[in-house]
Every structure is written in C-alpha cells, then in structure tokens.
Design a protein around this motif. Structure first.
Motif, PDB file in Angstrom:
ATOM      1  N   LEU A   1      -7.893  29.369 -57.170  1.00 58.29           N
ATOM      2  CA  LEU A   1      -8.229  28.813 -58.490  1.00 58.29           C
ATOM      3  C   LEU A   1      -8.667  29.897 -59.468  1.00 58.29           C
ATOM      4  N   LYS A   2      -8.901  31.097 -58.941  1.00 55.08           N
ATOM      5  CA  LYS A   2      -9.348  32.249 -59.737  1.00 55.08           C
ATOM      6  C   LYS A   2     -10.765  32.082 -60.275  1.00 55.08           C
ATOM      7  N   VAL A   3     -11.656  31.654 -59.390  1.00 54.24           N
ATOM      8  CA  VAL A   3     -13.070  31.615 -59.763  1.00 54.24           C
ATOM      9  C   VAL A   3     -13.591  33.043 -59.901  1.00 54.24           C
ATOM     10  N   ASP A   4     -14.768  33.170 -60.504  1.00 56.15           N
ATOM     11  CA  ASP A   4     -15.353  34.494 -60.726  1.00 56.15           C
ATOM     12  C   ASP A   4     -16.294  34.912 -59.601  1.00 56.15           C
ATOM     13  N   VAL A   5     -16.934  33.935 -58.972  1.00 59.46           N
ATOM     14  CA  VAL A   5     -17.926  34.227 -57.931  1.00 59.46           C
ATOM     15  C   VAL A   5     -17.858  33.136 -56.861  1.00 59.46           C
ATOM     16  N   ILE A   6     -18.457  33.431 -55.710  1.00 60.01           N
ATOM     17  CA  ILE A   6     -18.565  32.440 -54.638  1.00 60.01           C
ATOM     18  C   ILE A   6     -20.042  32.143 -54.398  1.00 60.01           C
ATOM     19  N   LYS A   7     -20.382  30.864 -54.367  1.00 59.40           N
ATOM     20  CA  LYS A   7     -21.779  30.468 -54.126  1.00 59.40           C
ATOM     21  C   LYS A   7     -21.829  29.598 -52.878  1.00 59.40           C
ATOM     22  N   PHE A   8     -22.845  29.833 -52.055  1.00 65.96           N
ATOM     23  CA  PHE A   8     -23.057  28.952 -50.898  1.00 65.96           C
ATOM     24  C   PHE A   8     -24.549  28.769 -50.669  1.00 65.96           C
ATOM     25  N   HIS A   9     -24.857  27.788 -49.827  1.00 65.70           N
ATOM     26  CA  HIS A   9     -26.252  27.402 -49.598  1.00 65.70           C
ATOM     27  C   HIS A   9     -26.729  27.747 -48.195  1.00 65.70           C
ATOM     28  N   ILE A  10     -27.952  28.264 -48.097  1.00 62.93           N
ATOM     29  CA  ILE A  10     -28.709  28.197 -46.842  1.00 62.93           C
ATOM     30  C   ILE A  10     -30.028  27.539 -47.219  1.00 62.93           C
ATOM     31  N   ASP A  11     -30.120  26.246 -46.960  1.00 64.36           N
ATOM     32  CA  ASP A  11     -31.291  25.492 -47.422  1.00 64.36           C
ATOM     33  C   ASP A  11     -32.489  25.645 -46.493  1.00 64.36           C
ATOM     34  N   GLY A  12     -32.238  26.046 -45.266  1.00 60.65           N
ATOM     35  CA  GLY A  12     -33.334  26.126 -44.302  1.00 60.65           C
ATOM     36  C   GLY A  12     -33.622  24.794 -43.651  1.00 60.65           C
ATOM     37  N   ASN A  13     -32.601  23.943 -43.561  1.00 65.03           N
ATOM     38  CA  ASN A  13     -32.781  22.668 -42.853  1.00 65.03           C
ATOM     39  C   ASN A  13     -31.647  22.468 -41.853  1.00 65.03           C
ATOM     40  N   PRO A  14     -31.782  21.448 -40.995  1.00 64.48           N
ATOM     41  CA  PRO A  14     -30.808  21.284 -39.891  1.00 64.48           C
ATOM     42  C   PRO A  14     -29.369  21.026 -40.348  1.00 64.48           C
ATOM     43  N   ASN A  15     -29.176  20.643 -41.600  1.00 64.29           N
ATOM     44  CA  ASN A  15     -27.808  20.396 -42.077  1.00 64.29           C
ATOM     45  C   ASN A  15     -27.083  21.673 -42.484  1.00 64.29           C
ATOM     46  N   ASP A  16     -27.778  22.804 -42.423  1.00 61.70           N
ATOM     47  CA  ASP A  16     -27.161  24.062 -42.853  1.00 61.70           C
ATOM     48  C   ASP A  16     -25.926  24.413 -42.028  1.00 61.70           C
ATOM     49  N   MET A  17     -25.028  25.173 -42.637  1.00 57.32           N
ATOM     50  CA  MET A  17     -23.947  25.799 -41.879  1.00 57.32           C
ATOM     51  C   MET A  17     -24.578  26.759 -40.859  1.00 57.32           C
ATOM     52  N   THR A  18     -23.879  26.991 -39.762  1.00 59.37           N
ATOM     53  CA  THR A  18     -24.369  27.994 -38.808  1.00 59.37           C
ATOM     54  C   THR A  18     -24.223  29.381 -39.444  1.00 59.37           C
ATOM     55  N   THR A  19     -24.958  30.335 -38.901  1.00 57.74           N
ATOM     56  CA  THR A  19     -24.871  31.710 -39.407  1.00 57.74           C
ATOM     57  C   THR A  19     -23.430  32.213 -39.342  1.00 57.74           C
ATOM     58  N   GLU A  20     -22.759  31.868 -38.251  1.00 53.92           N
ATOM     59  CA  GLU A  20     -21.369  32.293 -38.081  1.00 53.92           C
ATOM     60  C   GLU A  20     -20.494  31.739 -39.219  1.00 53.92           C
ATOM     61  N   THR A  21     -20.766  30.494 -39.589  1.00 54.64           N
ATOM     62  CA  THR A  21     -19.936  29.858 -40.627  1.00 54.64           C
ATOM     63  C   THR A  21     -20.201  30.457 -42.005  1.00 54.64           C
ATOM     64  N   TRP A  22     -21.475  30.578 -42.396  1.00 54.56           N
ATOM     65  CA  TRP A  22     -21.696  31.142 -43.733  1.00 54.56           C
ATOM     66  C   TRP A  22     -21.382  32.637 -43.795  1.00 54.56           C
TER      67      TRP A  22
END
Ligand SMILES: [Zn+2]
Length: 442
Positions: free
Chosen positions: A183-204
């Motif tokens: 899509l030609k975005v300018d940046v990538i943003k992701f979350h590590i909220d610090g709760n059990p729903n977070d992506m695993t370290t491997e995934t993020w």
C-alpha cells in the motif's frame, strides 16, 4: 572546468524550462504560494536548538526557504511581509497522531479527514504521522499523503502507517507488513501492551524484521519498561509512548542513545484517560474553542455527568494518574541524558473510548506538560520541530527553518521561550510558503 560549467548551465536551462511549463500548468493552484516572499524583522527560532535569531529575514521562494538570517539580501521584486515583534518557529510535527474517521460526525470520509488535517494546521501543527488507521480511512489517508506533493496545501501534511501490523503467527505478521508495504505506507506500527493478548516476542520480532526488509521503520506502542527494552533489543526504530511503570534503567538510556532510537512521550494521551472525570476548565478556553467545529460532538459526550462518573470509578483510569507522573519523570531523565525526544500526542485515535484527544489543541497542551516535566521551552520546541523531523526521517524537507526546507511556519505574537503557553498566541500559519486563511468564525 569551463566545459563542465557550460554543461551545467545547459542542464539547468532545461530544468528551468520543464519547471516553468509545470508552473504554467499548475499556476492556479500555486498562485498564492508563487513568487518570492520575504518575512522581515522577526525573531526566528529555527528548530535546531540554536539561540534565536533577532531581527531576521526569511526569504521564501516557490514554497521553500531560500535564505534565513539577520543580514540576508532580499531579492528585488520580493513581496515583503513585516513581522516585527513576531516570533517565527517551524510548523509543529506531531510524531504520533491519528487520522481516523468517526462515522458519528456524519460527513463523508475524505471530507472529514481533510477537516481534521485542517484543524491540525490551524493550530500550527503542519505535519502529522498517523500511527494507526481504521479500516474505513486507511486508503483515504494514503491518498491524502500522495496528493500533498501536488498543488497548494491548506491542511497539515500526513504520513501514515495504515492499519497496525499484527498477526497470530510470525508468518501472519510478515504478511501484514507485506500488505502495508504494498500500500506504500510510510511507517509500520505495532503494539506490545503488556497483557496476555499480546503477540509473542517471536511474532512481533517478525514484524520488525519484515519491515526492515521492506525499508520501513517500526514504531512500537508500549507501557512497560521490559517491553520497551525488548523492542529495543530486537531493533525497533521508535518508542511511541512513554515508559510508565518504573524509572528507565541505565541500560535503556544507553541503548536508546547507541541505537539512535527516538522517544515519543504522548503525555496528553494519559491526561485524556482521567481528565474527563469532571468537566475540564479548558472546555471554556477560547484557544480550545477555535477547534470547536471539529470538537463539539465529543465535548457533548464528555460533558455528560454519567460518563464522568464512569471515569471516576474506573480503576484503570485512576491508575493512569500515577503512570502519567512516572512518564513525565522518565521524559526528564531521557531528555537530560540526550535521547532524541519527538513531540507526539496520540490525538485523533479511533473510538469513543479515546474521545477527548483534541487534534490541534492537545499538541499545545503536550508542550506545556513537557515543560512541566522539566524540559526547557527551547528543548520542547525542538522536540516538536527539528527533532520530531529527525525521529520521523522527514528532516530533509521539514522541521527547521533552514535553506532548502519547506516553508512550513508558525508565527506567534510573542516569544514562547519566556512561557511555552505563548504558542497559543498564533499570528499565522504558513505551509509551503502559503499563508493559511484564518479559522472561520464558528
Ligand atoms: Zn496511538
């Protein structure tokens, strides 16, 4: 040597011919920005952190700054604008904002996004980095980004991350980044909220890795020091919120500096979580009311005593009162240690839970809180201009008042170095050398 200079002349003549053909074609759109303009007699805070220039002139040619200084020559035929008594600083860059559509306002997506960008601009925020779209506005945000290189701009510039990158597995996470890159975005943003729903370290970590492959920089949402440190260890480029659970460690400070990672405190984001437990006094501030055309619906919702009661009894909302103090303490520590700070607010985030993050007004409140945290007004202004541009890699074109940069300017009626709240005293806002019309009377 002579031959070389002849070749160069031929080349620049050809370039000039192309440019003038383009100028004719787009002369209507470009008209107010065209020609040479000289802003004279102003105090100039250039956004680099250097002491202000006094009695300075800024020469603007074709939307860009051609020269700035106390003794620059004003080209013959330039339109002179007397700025005696004014202070000119770069237009502000919000390194963490959102441009999301709220269907409850009833207007079409494109119209509303433009209205939001115009409100930012009217408050002197001439660039925003959108760290998270919603599905309804993702593609329109990208379109607006593409359009801003053409014609006259009467709204803030936008750079956008599209939807946040996410995945249940590393493969999914990579696909999510690939889609955004396409899509030609300018940046990538992701979350590590610090709760059990977070992506695993491997995934993020796969998000960071895939983004690097695509030449995109990553911004991470965090709250806890351990998550910020982990993201830093895996090569994230920007920490998009303050660390708010404990004092930052010496290790974290060292790594932030060694890896040249930017830090965006978003203090007003935390303020917005608890401040509507009562009706805040700023609802009556005339400077806030400038934006009421956009803000009204949310003001009405937040003025409801029943909603205020839910904030008073919400444990999370109340605990943010401690977190905001911790975040401000860490900001002071990191700023003093020489970590690059970029102003960001999280204004405009989607959904009724995020109401009360005022695009335009809160960037000024953010400056005030940065000063409350212990930064000087000068450091705060640099964080909102030159350093925000460096953190977001927009510094080739934006963020400082220097030759070659876009003439995105915020002109103030007094000197904000004496009191940061003076940024409320807006004389005019300029984008690419074009003076924005004053906000309509509402
Ligand atoms: Zn955000």
């Amino acid at each position: 040597m002579i031959r070389k200079s002849i070749r160069l002349t031929a080349l620049s003549l050809a370039t000039a011919a192309v440019l003038s053909a383009f100028a004719v074609q787009s002369s209507r759109a470009q008209a107010p920005a065209g020609g040479v303009v000289a802003l004279t007699g102003a105090r100039v805070i250039d956004g680099t952190g250097r002491a202000p220039l006094e009695q300075a002139t800024i020469v603007i040619n074709n939307g860009r700054i051609q020269a700035v200084g106390a003794s620059v020559q004003i080209p013959a035929g330039a339109t002179r604008v007397d700025m005696a008594g004014k202070t000119i600083m770069p237009g502000m860059i919000n390194a963490h904002g959102h441009l999301t559509y709220n269907k409850d306002l009833g207007d079409p997506v494109r119209e509303q996004l433009i209205r939001r960008l115009r409100t930012y601009a009217e408050y002197g925020v001439t660039t925003i980095v959108n760290l998270g779209s919603s599905a309804a506005d993702e593609s329109e945000g990208i379109k607006l980004r593409d359009e801003q290189s053409r014609g006259m701009l009467d709204r803030a510039r936008i750079y956008t991350g599209g939807l946040n990158a996410v995945g249940k597995t590393p493969e999914e996470a990579r696909k999510s980044v690939d889609r955004l890159a396409d899509l030609k975005v300018d940046v990538i943003k992701f979350h590590i909220d610090g709760n059990p729903n977070d992506m695993t370290t491997e995934t993020w970590s796969a998000i960071i890795d895939e983004a690097k492959k695509k030449g995109l920089r990553t911004y991470v949402h965090v709250f806890y020091l351990k998550d910020a440190q982990a993201a830093l260890d895996k090569g994230v480029d920007v920490i998009a919120h303050a660390v708010r659970d404990q004092d930052v460690s010496q290790q974290f400070i060292n790594d932030m500096k060694a890896k040249n990672v930017g830090y965006i405190p978003t203090i007003t984001r935390d303020l917005s979580v608890f401040v509507y437990e009562t009706r805040p006094a700023f609802f009556d501030d005339p400077f806030f009311r400038r934006g009421i055309g956009l803000y009204r619906m949310e003001v009405d919702v937040l003025s409801d005593p029943k909603r205020q009661e839910t904030v008073r009894t919400n444990k999370n909302a109340q605990s943010i009162k401690t977190a905001i103090e911790q975040g401000m303490k860490n900001l002071k520590t990191l700023s003093d240690a020489g970590v690059t700070i970029a102003m960001g607010t999280d204004t405009g985030a989607a959904g009724p839970n995020n109401y009360g993050r005022w695009q335009g007004y809160f960037e000024h409140v953010e400056l005030e809180y940065m000063v409350k945290a212990g930064m000087t007004p000068m450091k705060t202004i640099v964080a909102a201009t030159g350093d925000a541009a460096r953190v977001t890699k927009l510094d080739k074109d934006l963020g400082t008042i220097q030759a070659g940069k876009q003439a995105d300017l915020l002109v103030l009626n007094a000197n904000p170095l004496t009191d940061i709240k003076i940024t409320h005293q807006i004389h005019s806002v300029w984008i690419s050398g074009h003076r924005l019309a004053a906000p309509e009377t509402r």
